[in-house]
Design a protein around this motif. Structure first.
Motif, PDB file in Angstrom:
ATOM      1  N   THR A  43      -3.728  -2.358   9.700  1.00 30.42           N
ATOM      2  CA  THR A  43      -4.323  -3.026  10.843  1.00 30.42           C
ATOM      3  C   THR A  43      -3.391  -4.012  11.522  1.00 30.42           C
ATOM      4  OG1 THR A  43      -6.175  -4.482  11.494  1.00 30.42           O
ATOM      5  CG2 THR A  43      -5.311  -4.745   9.268  1.00 30.42           C
ATOM      6  N   GLY A  44      -3.631  -4.237  12.784  1.00 28.18           N
ATOM      7  CA  GLY A  44      -2.923  -5.293  13.492  1.00 28.18           C
ATOM      8  C   GLY A  44      -3.466  -6.663  13.149  1.00 28.18           C
ATOM      9  N   ARG A  45      -4.644  -6.706  12.562  1.00 28.88           N
ATOM     10  CA  ARG A  45      -5.238  -7.978  12.154  1.00 28.88           C
ATOM     11  C   ARG A  45      -4.417  -8.631  11.046  1.00 28.88           C
ATOM     12  NH1 ARG A  45     -10.966  -8.752  12.865  1.00 28.88           N
ATOM     13  NH2 ARG A  45     -11.822  -7.228  14.327  1.00 28.88           N
ATOM     14  N   SER A  46      -4.308  -9.957  11.103  1.00 27.73           N
ATOM     15  CA  SER A  46      -3.760 -10.664   9.956  1.00 27.73           C
ATOM     16  C   SER A  46      -4.754 -10.580   8.799  1.00 27.73           C
ATOM     17  CB  SER A  46      -3.480 -12.121  10.312  1.00 27.73           C
ATOM     18  OG  SER A  46      -2.365 -12.218  11.154  1.00 27.73           O
ATOM     19  N   TYR A  47      -4.268 -10.819   7.600  1.00 21.69           N
ATOM     20  CA  TYR A  47      -5.107 -10.628   6.424  1.00 21.69           C
ATOM     21  C   TYR A  47      -6.388 -11.455   6.505  1.00 21.69           C
ATOM     22  CZ  TYR A  47      -6.645 -10.182   1.623  1.00 21.69           C
ATOM     23  OH  TYR A  47      -7.396  -9.918   0.504  1.00 21.69           O
ATOM     24  N   ASN A  48      -6.271 -12.687   7.001  1.00 19.59           N
ATOM     25  CA  ASN A  48      -7.448 -13.557   7.055  1.00 19.59           C
ATOM     26  C   ASN A  48      -8.510 -13.039   8.004  1.00 19.59           C
ATOM     27  OD1 ASN A  48      -7.721 -15.462   9.705  1.00 19.59           O
ATOM     28  ND2 ASN A  48      -5.588 -14.855   9.382  1.00 19.59           N
ATOM     29  N   GLN A  49      -8.141 -12.158   8.944  1.00 20.80           N
ATOM     30  CA  GLN A  49      -9.081 -11.678   9.945  1.00 20.80           C
ATOM     31  C   GLN A  49      -9.767 -10.370   9.559  1.00 20.80           C
ATOM     32  OE1 GLN A  49      -6.473 -11.392  13.304  1.00 20.80           O
ATOM     33  NE2 GLN A  49      -6.953 -13.445  14.020  1.00 20.80           N
ATOM     34  N   ILE A  50      -9.405  -9.810   8.446  1.00 13.56           N
ATOM     35  CA  ILE A  50     -10.040  -8.565   8.017  1.00 13.56           C
ATOM     36  C   ILE A  50     -11.474  -8.849   7.589  1.00 13.56           C
ATOM     37  CG2 ILE A  50      -9.962  -6.703   6.319  1.00 13.56           C
ATOM     38  CD1 ILE A  50      -6.909  -7.068   6.273  1.00 13.56           C
ATOM     39  N   ALA A  65      -1.283  -7.429   9.843  1.00 18.81           N
ATOM     40  CA  ALA A  65      -0.407  -8.001  10.869  1.00 18.81           C
ATOM     41  C   ALA A  65       0.593  -6.959  11.373  1.00 18.81           C
ATOM     42  CB  ALA A  65       0.315  -9.232  10.340  1.00 18.81           C
ATOM     43  N   ALA A  66       0.101  -5.724  11.544  1.00 19.95           N
ATOM     44  CA  ALA A  66       0.944  -4.623  12.032  1.00 19.95           C
ATOM     45  C   ALA A  66       2.254  -4.502  11.261  1.00 19.95           C
ATOM     46  CB  ALA A  66       1.220  -4.784  13.521  1.00 19.95           C
ATOM     47  N   GLY A  67       2.142  -4.558   9.937  1.00 21.39           N
ATOM     48  CA  GLY A  67       3.312  -4.419   9.072  1.00 21.39           C
ATOM     49  C   GLY A  67       3.920  -5.727   8.623  1.00 21.39           C
ATOM     50  N   GLY A  68       3.416  -6.832   9.148  1.00 23.32           N
ATOM     51  CA  GLY A  68       3.987  -8.133   8.798  1.00 23.32           C
ATOM     52  C   GLY A  68       3.645  -8.617   7.406  1.00 23.32           C
ATOM     53  N   TYR A  69       2.526  -8.135   6.867  1.00 18.09           N
ATOM     54  CA  TYR A  69       2.090  -8.565   5.539  1.00 18.09           C
ATOM     55  C   TYR A  69       1.553  -7.340   4.800  1.00 18.09           C
ATOM     56  CZ  TYR A  69      -0.481 -11.094   1.904  1.00 18.09           C
ATOM     57  OH  TYR A  69      -0.956 -11.567   0.703  1.00 18.09           O
ATOM     58  N   VAL A  70       2.154  -7.030   3.666  1.00 15.58           N
ATOM     59  CA  VAL A  70       1.799  -5.807   2.942  1.00 15.58           C
ATOM     60  C   VAL A  70       1.482  -6.130   1.489  1.00 15.58           C
ATOM     61  CG1 VAL A  70       2.562  -3.496   2.261  1.00 15.58           C
ATOM     62  CG2 VAL A  70       3.308  -4.452   4.460  1.00 15.58           C
ATOM     63  N   GLY A 205       4.393   1.403  10.855  1.00 12.50           N
ATOM     64  CA  GLY A 205       5.233   2.406  10.204  1.00 12.50           C
ATOM     65  C   GLY A 205       6.123   1.803   9.131  1.00 12.50           C
ATOM     66  N   THR A 206       6.746   0.661   9.424  1.00 13.65           N
ATOM     67  CA  THR A 206       7.596   0.023   8.418  1.00 13.65           C
ATOM     68  C   THR A 206       6.767  -0.491   7.246  1.00 13.65           C
ATOM     69  OG1 THR A 206       7.523  -2.182   9.484  1.00 13.65           O
ATOM     70  CG2 THR A 206       9.262  -0.665  10.195  1.00 13.65           C
ATOM     71  N   GLY A 207       5.541  -0.959   7.550  1.00 10.39           N
ATOM     72  CA  GLY A 207       4.658  -1.415   6.471  1.00 10.39           C
ATOM     73  C   GLY A 207       4.257  -0.279   5.553  1.00 10.39           C
ATOM     74  N   ILE A 208       3.960   0.875   6.142  1.00  9.78           N
ATOM     75  CA  ILE A 208       3.632   2.047   5.335  1.00  9.78           C
ATOM     76  C   ILE A 208       4.824   2.462   4.490  1.00  9.78           C
ATOM     77  CG2 ILE A 208       3.042   4.503   5.441  1.00  9.78           C
ATOM     78  CD1 ILE A 208       1.396   3.827   7.961  1.00  9.78           C
ATOM     79  N   ASP A 209       6.019   2.409   5.067  1.00 10.15           N
ATOM     80  CA  ASP A 209       7.232   2.749   4.323  1.00 10.15           C
ATOM     81  C   ASP A 209       7.423   1.811   3.140  1.00 10.15           C
ATOM     82  OD1 ASP A 209       9.674   4.424   4.184  1.00 10.15           O
ATOM     83  OD2 ASP A 209      10.707   2.518   4.516  1.00 10.15           O
ATOM     84  N   ASP A 210       7.063   0.534   3.313  1.00  7.28           N
ATOM     85  CA  ASP A 210       7.138  -0.420   2.200  1.00  7.28           C
ATOM     86  C   ASP A 210       6.217   0.013   1.059  1.00  7.28           C
ATOM     87  OD1 ASP A 210       8.960  -2.064   3.524  1.00  7.28           O
ATOM     88  OD2 ASP A 210       7.402  -3.337   4.386  1.00  7.28           O
ATOM     89  N   VAL A 211       5.022   0.488   1.403  1.00  7.54           N
ATOM     90  CA  VAL A 211       4.084   0.968   0.385  1.00  7.54           C
ATOM     91  C   VAL A 211       4.638   2.203  -0.311  1.00  7.54           C
ATOM     92  CG1 VAL A 211       1.796   1.968  -0.017  1.00  7.54           C
ATOM     93  CG2 VAL A 211       2.049   0.018   1.538  1.00  7.54           C
TER      94      VAL A 211
END
Length: 277
Positions: A43-50, A65-70, A205-211
């Protein structure tokens, strides 16, 4: 071997204006896990907004956060933030004109009264709010008028949502420069004066790659489901990209599979079609 399934939130898992999944969507996710697949919010939402209901569901992790926090299997594996210099750049570029801004961090969201009023005007009908806190996403938002010191106080911002901008998206991209990516909003019908400001080189995409790397798996094991402008990177990265029927034609053109509308059990139907459930 099970697949890694990544789901956008707004317009994909949860219909706009609601904060819970439909019965068919929840059933599909439960069955997918029973079949050995891992499921992730993306999600584009930050974790606190989920939405709390989604945090309480048995997801295997989240790309926020669209890959900013994984987070994967309960462990934080990625966290990208603006830092003081880039935070100041955003405030100086659009913070003092008529644009509405909400800055997003892992632990909370920040705005001021003037910016909040812009969001109320833009989204009041869609989300039935007269104050910013009426939207469940922003019920704990911080209202801070000290914008001159935002760059020091909130250097941990991961992304920004904006609305009613003075600048067309193309102009805003030029003004902010190559350290940022500006994407059309996924919260309302796409128009060139509302959107999201994220860090360049950081996306779904980069966040998914991190996973994928954290789990020792491969890109071929991934399937992504989305509907909005900020889902392009997810749909392009994943081995199979699925667009919801309620997505724009541009998003559908980027996908490998187009399913039904979210109101017509689109997610469930796609997962049946792909043999996941």
């Amino acid at each position: 071997m099970g697949k890694l399934l990544f789901f956008d939130v707004d317009g994909t898992l949860v219909d706009f204006g609601k904060n819970t999944m439909s019965e068919s969507t929840e059933k599909a996710l439960i069955k997918a896990k029973e079949n050995g697949h891992k499921i992730f919010l993306c999600t584009g939402r930050s974790y606190n907004q989920i939405y709390p209901s989604l945090k309480e569901f048995d997801f295997d992790g989240v790309v926020a956060a669209a890959g900013g926090y994984v987070v994967c299997d309960g462990k934080e594996i990625t966290h990208h933030v603006y830092g003081s210099e880039l935070m100041k750049k955003v405030v100086d570029t659009v913070g003092r004109n008529q644009t509405g801004l909400i800055f997003q961090t892992k632990n909370g969201s920040i705005t001021n009264n003037r910016w909040a009023s812009k969001f109320i005007d833009a989204f009041s009908e869609q989300f039935d709010m007269t104050v910013i806190q009426d939207n469940p996403t922003f019920k704990d938002i911080i209202i801070d008028e000290d914008i001159d010191n935002y760059h020091e106080k909130y250097a941990d911002v991961e992304s920004t949502i904006y609305c009613s901008c003075d600048y067309h998206i193309d102009d805003l991209r030029k003004r902010l420069g190559d350290k940022f990516v500006v994407t059309l909003s996924s919260f309302k019908e796409p128009e060139p004066y509302s959107g999201e400001i994220t860090l360049a080189g950081v996306n779904k995409g980069t966040g998914i790659d991190d996973v994928v790397k954290a789990l020792g798996m491969e890109q071929k094991d991934t399937i992504g489901f989305g509907d909005g402008q900020n889902d392009f990177d997810m749909l392009r990265y994943c081995n199979i990209g699925v667009a919801m029927g309620n997505a724009s034609d541009e998003v559908k053109a980027c996908a490998d599979v187009v399913t039904d509308d979210i109101k017509e059990d689109g997610l469930y139907n796609a997962m049946v079609r792909l043999g996941l459930i």
